[in-house]
Design an enzyme around this catalytic site. Structure first.
Site, PDB file in Angstrom:
ATOM      1  N   SER A  30      39.019  23.999  -9.348  1.00 34.19           N
ATOM      2  CA  SER A  30      39.940  22.891  -9.095  1.00 34.19           C
ATOM      3  C   SER A  30      41.343  23.424  -8.836  1.00 34.19           C
ATOM      4  CB  SER A  30      39.965  21.948 -10.296  1.00 34.19           C
ATOM      5  OG  SER A  30      38.658  21.484 -10.576  1.00 34.19           O
ATOM      6  N   THR A  33      44.954  26.058  -5.035  1.00 37.62           N
ATOM      7  CA  THR A  33      44.453  27.340  -4.524  1.00 37.62           C
ATOM      8  C   THR A  33      42.950  27.296  -4.333  1.00 37.62           C
ATOM      9  OG1 THR A  33      46.250  28.439  -5.721  1.00 37.62           O
ATOM     10  CG2 THR A  33      44.512  29.836  -4.831  1.00 37.62           C
ATOM     11  N   GLU A 107      36.072  22.810 -15.999  1.00 36.05           N
ATOM     12  CA  GLU A 107      36.294  24.174 -15.520  1.00 36.05           C
ATOM     13  C   GLU A 107      35.712  25.205 -16.483  1.00 36.05           C
ATOM     14  OE1 GLU A 107      40.467  23.487 -13.022  1.00 36.05           O
ATOM     15  OE2 GLU A 107      40.538  23.972 -15.154  1.00 36.05           O
TER      16      GLU A 107
END
Length: 236
Positions: A30, A33, A107
């Protein structure tokens, strides 16, 4: 496009060149970048690269679909070969703060479901010591003020005595994560022992996860503002 955005794009391209191979199961991270990386990846998929992909947030789902990347439910993908994700901060020992986009729980789950995680970032994300970026702590909504009090005590026990903690807000409303929780942003200044603090915060009832990632990254691909990139690997 700014020099920083160009650096992010260059880093994303380098990750694909160095680490992504045909037939991989891939976790898509996420943040801005990571989203540059996903868009670059979509070009390779359009040219025939075969991948099985899952993501760490609903926002990345949207970017991946726009890029033409088919997605697999994380419950169906099995062990993931590689996850590529970006930090809010990363030190030279590969400790990270993540969660600026409120996706830290998903994540961390996907990172630990993977054989390897590689961090992708521009050079501005690299720091000598973590703590300049507010440390996100994801907490359940029930009795969140009690959890906040215990987080304050844990920080003080780890030599962070003047932390300012704020529940994250947007447009006058509390930010609610993809899993239905609140985010407490802890302005620590400097975090002396990130690995120990990561464990202690997660021992607090009411804390779901925190944004310290101290074991996950096996290396980083960094884009410089001059357009160049480099790879640094743990233990190299």
């Amino acid at each position: 496009m700014s020099a920083q955005d160009e650096a992010k794009k260059a880093a994303g391209r380098r990750v694909i060149e160095e680490f992504v191979t045909d037939g991989m199961k891939l976790g898509l991270g996420s943040g801005t970048t990571s989203h540059f990386f996903v868009r670059e990846l979509g070009k390779h998929v359009a040219n025939g690269l075969k991948l099985t992909c899952t993501t760490t947030s609903r926002s990345t789902n949207d970017v991946a679909r726009e890029a033409g990347i088919a997605l697999t439910d994380p419950n169906e993908i099995g062990e993931i070969d590689l996850t590529v994700d970006g930090p809010d901060e990363i030190d030279r020992d590969f400790n990270m703060i993540k969660g600026g986009g409120a996706c830290l729980l998903w994540e961390k789950i996907i990172a630990h479901a993977s054989k390897r995680m590689i961090t992708v970032c521009d050079e501005s994300k690299i720091v000598d010591r973590l703590g300049g970026f507010p440390l996100p702590v994801e907490v359940v909504q029930f009795a969140w003020k009690q959890t906040e009090r215990m987080v304050t005590e844990a920080l003080a026990d780890h030599r962070i005595k003047n932390a300012v903690i704020e529940r994250r807000m947007r447009d006058g409303q509390p930010v609610v994560t993809d899993s239905g929780n609140f985010i407490l942003d802890c302005r620590c200044g400097v975090i002396p022992a990130p690995a120990r603090l990561e464990i202690e915060l997660n021992r607090i009832p009411g804390v779901v996860e925190n944004g310290l990632f101290t074991r996950e990254s096996r290396g980083m691909v960094v884009g410089r503002f001059d357009g160049s990139t480099y790879v640094a690997l743990r233990g190299a």
